[in-house]
Design an enzyme around this catalytic site. Structure first.
Site, PDB file in Angstrom:
ATOM      1  N   GLY A 147     -24.202   4.490   0.798  1.00 56.56           N
ATOM      2  CA  GLY A 147     -23.525   3.220   0.602  1.00 56.56           C
ATOM      3  C   GLY A 147     -22.208   3.414  -0.137  1.00 56.56           C
TER       4      GLY A 147
ATOM      5  N   GLY B 226      -8.762   0.418  -2.625  1.00 58.43           N
ATOM      6  CA  GLY B 226      -9.898   0.872  -1.830  1.00 58.43           C
ATOM      7  C   GLY B 226      -9.592   1.086  -0.364  1.00 58.43           C
ATOM      8  N   GLU B 227      -8.357   1.452  -0.048  1.00 66.12           N
ATOM      9  CA  GLU B 227      -7.963   1.645   1.351  1.00 66.12           C
ATOM     10  C   GLU B 227      -8.814   2.722   2.033  1.00 66.12           C
ATOM     11  OE1 GLU B 227      -5.524   1.047   4.807  1.00 66.12           O
ATOM     12  OE2 GLU B 227      -5.424  -0.042   2.919  1.00 66.12           O
TER      13      GLU B 227
ATOM     14  N   ARG C 222      -4.938   7.549  -9.744  1.00 67.50           N
ATOM     15  CA  ARG C 222      -5.927   8.477  -9.199  1.00 67.50           C
ATOM     16  C   ARG C 222      -5.360   9.882  -9.092  1.00 67.50           C
ATOM     17  NH1 ARG C 222     -10.504   6.638  -6.644  1.00 67.50           N
ATOM     18  NH2 ARG C 222     -10.769   4.372  -6.651  1.00 67.50           N
ATOM     19  N   ALA C 223      -4.039  10.008  -9.176  1.00 70.71           N
ATOM     20  CA  ALA C 223      -3.357  11.308  -9.166  1.00 70.71           C
ATOM     21  C   ALA C 223      -3.602  12.083  -7.876  1.00 70.71           C
ATOM     22  CB  ALA C 223      -3.783  12.151 -10.377  1.00 70.71           C
TER      23      ALA C 223
ATOM     24  N   GLU D   5      -3.174   1.671  -8.840  1.00 74.00           N
ATOM     25  CA  GLU D   5      -4.498   2.206  -8.542  1.00 74.00           C
ATOM     26  C   GLU D   5      -4.389   3.564  -7.871  1.00 74.00           C
ATOM     27  OE1 GLU D   5      -8.187   2.930  -6.280  1.00 74.00           O
ATOM     28  OE2 GLU D   5      -6.207   2.578  -5.444  1.00 74.00           O
ATOM     29  N   ASN D   6      -3.437   3.697  -6.972  1.00 74.46           N
ATOM     30  CA  ASN D   6      -3.248   4.967  -6.290  1.00 74.46           C
ATOM     31  C   ASN D   6      -2.593   6.013  -7.190  1.00 74.46           C
ATOM     32  OD1 ASN D   6      -3.854   4.956  -3.158  1.00 74.46           O
ATOM     33  ND2 ASN D   6      -3.174   2.904  -3.706  1.00 74.46           N
TER      34      ASN D   6
ATOM     35  N   GLN E 298       0.835  -1.198   0.000  1.00 74.19           N
ATOM     36  CA  GLN E 298       0.000   0.000   0.000  1.00 74.19           C
ATOM     37  C   GLN E 298       0.873   1.253   0.000  1.00 74.19           C
ATOM     38  OE1 GLN E 298      -2.297   2.899  -0.116  1.00 74.19           O
ATOM     39  NE2 GLN E 298      -3.426   0.985  -0.031  1.00 74.19           N
TER      40      GLN E 298
END
Length: 276
Positions: free
Chosen positions: A56, A81-82, A119-120, A115-116, A35
């Site tokens: 949700g 999705g942390e 997302r910039a 993934e991180n 992570q």
């Protein structure tokens, strides 16, 4: 940044839930060792938690089945999705929607970082830390990391250089809103000069080019400056000493004669001392 697209590994047909959205208990989801995010904004998390309570989780988390189990309970390693997972816990959710990927731990590490990065919303220090962690976790070279992330090896090297800043310098660079190029330029300076440079860059509102010029100026050797007042004081000292010598000669009976000429640039004395 541009990243290559990783294709998930072949899905086993008998898993049933792979690549489908399923509800998983939050206590069964364990962190990804790769992570990259190290800073989580508490206020942002609380806002996300409120949104989750009201609406949700709109985007499922991505996980993979972890090797082994905990007391016979299957666990899942988080891939993406942390923030959503943390916010869901704040919101009191016991389960979260997840997509289970059939992928290796190596691919999971790359996906977690990508993934991180894509997302910039990682700062450049977190990006550097993420790439460093990927290299260490997979035991690969900078060149291999660049290939996996689809970026130039020079980009990887430049980002990793940022980790040579001290923890305090990293924190200050982010707090004073220096950009990545400005933060990297600090490495030209000795450690004792960097904090002053950060403060000056922020106070003057310098851009990258102006920061480079500032640091170049800070590195130039300083020429010693002779103060005019110091020179004048030294000259006056010698003049007073000379006058005292003349007075002593006269008191001793030596009929010496003196003439003085003074300008803005110099003081000239003519002394005539009789030999008989």
């Amino acid at each position: 940044m541009i990243f290559q697209r990783l294709v998930p590994e072949k899905i086993e047909p008998d898993t049933g839930v792979v690549n489908k959205v399923v509800e998983i208990e939050v206590m069964k989801i364990i962190p990804n060792p790769a992570q990259p995010r190290v800073i989580f904004d508490d206020y942002g998390l609380s806002q996300l938690a409120v949104s989750i309570q009201q609406n949700g989780i709109l985007q499922p988390l991505t996980v993979r089945a972890a090797e082994g189990n905990n007391a016979g309970v299957q666990q899942y390693e988080l891939i993406a999705g942390e923030r959503r997972l943390r916010a869901a816990k704040l919101a009191g959710r016991e389960k979260v929607p997840c997509i289970i990927m059939n992928t290796s731990s190596e691919n999971s590490a790359v996906l977690a970082i990508m993934e991180n990065l894509q997302r910039a919303d990682l700062n450049y220090i977190e990006e550097a830390f993420a790439i460093s962690r990927l290299i260490e976790y997979l035991g690969i070279t900078q060149e291999e990391a660049a290939l996996k992330l689809g970026i130039a090896q020079s980009t990887v090297a430049n980002k990793l250089r940022l980790l040579r800043l001290s923890d305090d310098e990293k924190a200050m660079a982010l707090r004073y809103r220096l950009n990545e190029r400005q933060a990297r330029a600090l490495l030209k300076l000795p450690e004792g000069m960097r904090v002053h440079a950060i403060e000056k860059i922020s106070t003057l509102g310098l851009n990258s080019a102006a920061t480079d010029r500032l640091i170049d100026d800070m590195l130039k050797p300083k020429k010693p400056v002779m103060r005019k007042t110091f020179i004048v004081k030294q000259a006056a000292l010698y003049i007073n000493t000379f006058n005292h010598t003349i007075d002593s000669m006269k008191k001793a009976g030596i009929a010496c004669e003196t003439k003085q000429k003074k300008t803005d640039e110099f003081v000239e004395y003519l002394v005539r001392i009789p030999l008989k």
